[in-house]
Enzyme design. Sequence first.
Site, PDB file in Angstrom:
ATOM      1  CB  SER A 148      -0.892   0.016   1.242  1.00 60.48           C
ATOM      2  OG  SER A 148      -1.393   1.324   1.419  1.00 60.48           O
ATOM      3  CG  HIS A 153      -3.920  -1.535  -1.508  1.00 60.87           C
ATOM      4  ND1 HIS A 153      -5.053  -2.251  -1.864  1.00 60.87           N
ATOM      5  CD2 HIS A 153      -4.288  -0.763  -0.460  1.00 60.87           C
ATOM      6  CE1 HIS A 153      -6.039  -1.919  -1.057  1.00 60.87           C
ATOM      7  NE2 HIS A 153      -5.617  -1.003  -0.199  1.00 60.87           N
ATOM      8  CG  ASP A 208      -5.068   2.502   0.851  1.00 61.22           C
ATOM      9  OD1 ASP A 208      -6.044   1.734   0.766  1.00 61.22           O
ATOM     10  OD2 ASP A 208      -3.955   2.162   1.287  1.00 61.22           O
ATOM     11  CG  MET A 222      -8.215   7.297   2.639  1.00 63.98           C
ATOM     12  SD  MET A 222      -7.332   7.278   4.199  1.00 63.98           S
ATOM     13  CE  MET A 222      -6.562   5.648   4.114  1.00 63.98           C
ATOM     14  CG  HIS A 260      -9.257   0.326  -0.351  1.00 64.36           C
ATOM     15  ND1 HIS A 260      -8.639   0.101   0.863  1.00 64.36           N
ATOM     16  CD2 HIS A 260     -10.590   0.390  -0.076  1.00 64.36           C
ATOM     17  CE1 HIS A 260      -9.552   0.045   1.821  1.00 64.36           C
ATOM     18  NE2 HIS A 260     -10.741   0.235   1.277  1.00 64.36           N
ATOM     19  CG  MET A 296     -11.297   3.532   2.200  1.00 64.18           C
ATOM     20  SD  MET A 296      -9.722   3.461   3.071  1.00 64.18           S
ATOM     21  CE  MET A 296      -8.606   3.506   1.672  1.00 64.18           C
ATOM     22  CG  MET A 299     -11.566  -2.657   5.300  1.00 65.24           C
ATOM     23  SD  MET A 299     -10.082  -2.172   4.408  1.00 65.24           S
ATOM     24  CE  MET A 299      -9.164  -1.267   5.656  1.00 65.24           C
ATOM     25  N   GLY A 313      -8.907   4.237   7.114  1.00 60.67           N
ATOM     26  CA  GLY A 313      -8.594   5.654   7.296  1.00 60.67           C
ATOM     27  C   GLY A 313      -7.120   5.943   7.520  1.00 60.67           C
ATOM     28  CG  PHE A 314      -5.698   6.989  10.125  1.00 55.32           C
ATOM     29  CD1 PHE A 314      -5.172   8.248   9.829  1.00 55.32           C
ATOM     30  CD2 PHE A 314      -7.010   6.912  10.583  1.00 55.32           C
ATOM     31  CE1 PHE A 314      -5.931   9.393  10.007  1.00 55.32           C
ATOM     32  CE2 PHE A 314      -7.780   8.057  10.771  1.00 55.32           C
ATOM     33  CZ  PHE A 314      -7.232   9.304  10.480  1.00 55.32           C
ATOM     34  N   GLY A 315      -2.896   4.201   7.904  1.00 54.79           N
ATOM     35  CA  GLY A 315      -1.931   3.110   7.927  1.00 54.79           C
ATOM     36  C   GLY A 315      -1.411   2.921   9.347  1.00 54.79           C
ATOM     37  N   GLY A 316      -0.698   1.838   9.552  1.00 54.90           N
ATOM     38  CA  GLY A 316       0.018   1.625  10.810  1.00 54.90           C
ATOM     39  C   GLY A 316      -0.850   1.249  12.000  1.00 54.90           C
ATOM     40  CG  ASP A 333      -6.185  -2.775   3.276  1.00 51.30           C
ATOM     41  OD1 ASP A 333      -5.120  -2.486   3.849  1.00 51.30           O
ATOM     42  OD2 ASP A 333      -6.830  -1.964   2.568  1.00 51.30           O
ATOM     43  N   GLY A 334      -4.833  -4.259   6.355  1.00 53.41           N
ATOM     44  CA  GLY A 334      -4.742  -3.551   7.626  1.00 53.41           C
ATOM     45  C   GLY A 334      -3.952  -4.323   8.665  1.00 53.41           C
ATOM     46  N   GLY A 335      -2.824  -3.769   9.084  1.00 58.26           N
ATOM     47  CA  GLY A 335      -2.035  -4.382  10.159  1.00 58.26           C
ATOM     48  C   GLY A 335      -1.351  -5.679   9.780  1.00 58.26           C
ATOM     49  CB  SER A 337       3.294   0.638   8.354  1.00 59.76           C
ATOM     50  OG  SER A 337       2.375  -0.304   8.844  1.00 59.76           O
TER      51      SER A 337
HETATM   52  C1  DX5 Z   1      -6.287   1.708   5.622  1.00 58.65           C
HETATM   53  C2  DX5 Z   1      -5.836   1.342   4.231  1.00 58.65           C
HETATM   54  C3  DX5 Z   1      -4.719   0.373   4.172  1.00 58.65           C
HETATM   55  C4  DX5 Z   1      -3.439   0.848   4.817  1.00 58.65           C
HETATM   56  C5  DX5 Z   1      -2.782  -0.343   5.387  1.00 58.65           C
HETATM   57  O1  DX5 Z   1      -7.495   2.400   5.546  1.00 58.65           O
HETATM   58  O2  DX5 Z   1      -6.907   0.791   3.490  1.00 58.65           O
HETATM   59  O3  DX5 Z   1      -4.472  -0.060   2.852  1.00 58.65           O
HETATM   60  O4  DX5 Z   1      -2.542   1.457   3.930  1.00 58.65           O
HETATM   61  O5  DX5 Z   1      -1.672   0.073   6.092  1.00 58.65           O
HETATM   62  P1  DX5 Z   1      -0.934  -0.896   7.112  1.00 58.65           P
HETATM   63  O6  DX5 Z   1      -0.450  -2.090   6.333  1.00 58.65           O
HETATM   64  O7  DX5 Z   1       0.176  -0.046   7.646  1.00 58.65           O
HETATM   65  O8  DX5 Z   1      -1.948  -1.285   8.162  1.00 58.65           O
HETATM   66 ZN    ZN Z   2      -6.483  -0.139   1.515  1.00 57.10          ZN
END
Ligand code: DX5
Ligand code: ZN
Length: 225
Positions: free
Chosen positions: A11, A36, A38, A40, A70, A72, A141, A146-149, A179-181, A202
């Site tokens: 991502s 990927h 994202d 938003m 993706h 959002m 998800m 909304g956020f990475g990490g 997707d996520g973490g 991340s």
């Molecule tokens: C969150 C995004 C993800 C995000 C994942 O809303 O859809 O794609 O970039 O980031 P990590 O892998 O750091 O959780």
């Molecule tokens: Zn995503």
Amino acid sequence: MVMSPAWLAPSILSADFARLGEEVDAVCAAGADLIHFDVMDNHYVPNLTIGPSVCAALHKHGVKVPIDVHLMVSPVDRIVPDFAAAGATYISFHPEATGHIDRTIALIREHGCRPGLVFNPATPLNYLDYTLELIDLVLIMSVNPGFGGQQFIPTSLRKLRDARARIDAGGRAVRLEVDGGIKVDNIRAAAQAGADTFVAGSAIFDSGDYAATMREMRRAITSSS
Ligand code: DX5
Ligand code: ZN
């Protein structure tokens, strides 16, 4: 369970945006299967990122793998043709974000892209009851969007298993993306739960060595089969 080959989808949310072309080249060279992307809108989710012009710039730059958009955003339909024109291959959206889910799926298909449906941690899979035969990707998800990490939410594993059962029963080739973490130490559990496509932001971009991290991820996935 008939599994497709695993795909890694870095991502770019966690990439260095000042050097985006180079960052995408680097993860492609390191073995990315998808990029990927994202999107938003500070409305459907409380953050604001990148849109069709950045997608078009990357496409023009010469991204060697498909772009996995993706969305959002809400509403969804207005922006779909712009991403199709910008070189997207997959376009996924959150069913709660559009007024007419079937119409949005058809719109993505009409514009020559592959539609996907995205499920937030508390969104039920019932949205697949009459749509699974129309889409090419289910995105689970494993964080709130909304956020990475953010931290992986463990109930996502049960949802991946439920989605995998639906896809296998449907008998069509539909990717199951998570997707996520996602990190080296939990990607195996996601693979065992049925995911075949793994978004990681991340974990890849904050690592010193993209190729080594992606190699470890692939090794962890393979050791689960
Ligand atoms: C969150 C995004 C993800 C995000 C994942 O809303 O859809 O794609 O970039 O980031 P990590 O892998 O750091 O959780
Ligand atoms: Zn995503």
